[in-house]
Design an enzyme around this catalytic site. Structure first.
Site: not given
Length: 453
Positions: A327, A358
């Site tokens: 990521n 998140h």
């Protein structure tokens, strides 16, 4: 649980975006039309994909973007980036709380807050870039901040195009506003050509005269997508992470087999992310976005906004190396808006921000809190033990093998609550895997090193 129709809509939307990306590059090339038309088409196609996949929930994308744009306009430049960060991240968290605890707890992926996470990155990145642009006159920023800075406020169309374009509305990745505008205006190749000429002299001078084609890279990335999807669909149900906390499995399986199973279960999960992020990268490349200069052999590089390096992930020999290649664009965002600017314990602050970004599942916070300890432990090992293994190639090979195994165990242990989501299963995992804690592993590693030397 994830509704299969949601997954199908997501994949169908991305395949449609891929076709539109090819059309966009060929028929709306900067040499054939104006930046205004490219902005309008990219934005409208993005809204269409959002409506197709998320229905009227996609209005949250506009609300979030609109609120943040208002903050950028009306707030003072000195604190605009801070207010924008609070409003954007706050709205994201509010939507995540509503989705998880009011509507559908456990809908882990392909929900409408997924695109909002990327939009949050883009909005906050732009706000900090504008702030940095105004601070350049003070000469107080690093060179990279200077390169990323934005010296003017974007128009509403440019802003919406940047946040909601069809190439990145469903899965990102995030990117610099300057890079996106250069892509829309067709100037993204020029600096890269010049950098390449400066670096390689006359060797690759011919590439200055032609626009590089992304065809080979797009095909290669689509093949990677196909392989990743096939592996994931083949293994995901055979190796569920939840099985690692099954009472019968834990009581009847030797410890070393539990460790191997946990590693394989996490290994089987990763191709899902490889598929999503590589497909997103291929879509952007197909549209002509992502050119990053040339390799030494003169071949074009299309990794400007790539989100992962698969081989570097699977063969990482340190916790940091794994995170640096996983990521990537999110890691860069965290570095730019938090790590480089936080005066007090930037590592802990960065992991905490990552958890908040998140979502609101407790497993996320358990994962990132564990990540802080793992990062500190990995730094200690590298600083205190690694030098002893650099005396010869054979010792270095031993070190690499041991640290690869430790890294995979540490990552698997750290990420398990991220997958399990809830407090109960996560604490049950910790209770069953107390022998798996990497600190005893580190102790054995230290003892081995002392015995060796």
């Amino acid at each position: 649980f994830v509704c299969p129709s949601v997954q199908v809509n997501f994949v169908a939307g991305q395949l449609f975006a891929l076709l539109m990306a090819v059309w966009f590059r060929l028929y709306l090339h900067p040499s054939k039309t104006s930046p205004f038309i490219r902005h309008v088409v990219a934005t409208l196609l993005g809204f269409y994909l959002a409506l197709f996949c998320f229905g009227w929930y996609s209005l949250h994308f506009l609300v979030q973007s609109g609120l943040s744009y208002s903050v950028m306009i009306f707030a003072g430049l000195e604190h605009m980036h801070k207010y924008c960060f609070i409003v954007t991240l706050g709205y994201l968290i509010l939507c995540q709380i509503t989705r998880v605890y009011v509507f559908d707890y456990g809908m882990y992926s392909a929900d409408f807050t997924g695109p909002m996470m990327v939009i949050t990155q883009k909005i906050t990145s732009l706000a900090f870039e504008i702030h940095d642009g105004k601070a350049i006159m003070k000469m107080s920023l690093r060179h990279m901040c200077f390169q990323r800075s934005c010296v003017r406020m974007p128009s509403l169309l440019e802003y919406l195009s940047y946040n909601c374009n069809f190439m990145g509305i469903l899965a990102g990745p995030t990117c610099s506003y300057n890079n996106y505008i250069a892509f829309i205006e067709g100037t993204g190749y020029q600096p890269r050509h010049q950098e390449n000429a400066n670096a390689n002299g006359k060797e690759n001078g011919k590439y200055k005269q032609s626009e590089p084609s992304p065809k080979n890279d797009v095909i290669s990335k689509l093949c990677t997508c196909a392989i990743s999807l096939a592996i994931y669909l083949s293994l995901c149900k055979l190796l569920p992470v939840e099985h690692s906390i099954d009472d019968d499995f834990v009581s009847s399986t030797p410890f070393y087999l539990q460790v191997i199973y946990l590693y394989l279960a996490m290994l089987a999960l990763r191709p899902k992310y490889y598929f999503v992020w590589t497909l997103a990268d291929a879509i952007n490349n197909a549209a002509g976005f992502g050119f990053n200069g040339y390799n030494k052999d003169g071949s074009p590089r299309w990794d400007l906004i790539s989100n992962l390096r698969i081989l570097d992930i699977e063969f990482a020999t340190s916790f940091k190396s794994f995170l640096d290649n996983w990521n990537i664009q999110t890691a860069l965002w965290l570095k730019r808006v938090c790590y480089e600017r936080c005066a007090i314990n930037p590592t802990a602050a960065t992991f905490l921000l990552s958890a908040m970004w998140h979502g609101v599942y407790p497993g996320y916070y358990l994962t990132f809190l564990t990540g802080i300890a793992m990062t500190m432990a990995a730094r200690a090992v590298r600083h205190n033990i690694r030098p002893y293994f650099l005396v010869s190639d054979s010792y270095k090979c031993i070190y690499d093998v041991i640290t690869w195994a430790w890294t995979q165990i540490a990552i698997s242990y750290t990420v398990a609550p991220f997958v399990l989501l809830a407090v109960g299963p996560s604490l049950k995992f910790y209770r069953y895997s107390d022998k798996l804690l990497v600190f005893p592993v580190l102790d054995h590693f230290c003892e081995f090193s002392r015995a060796l030397f």
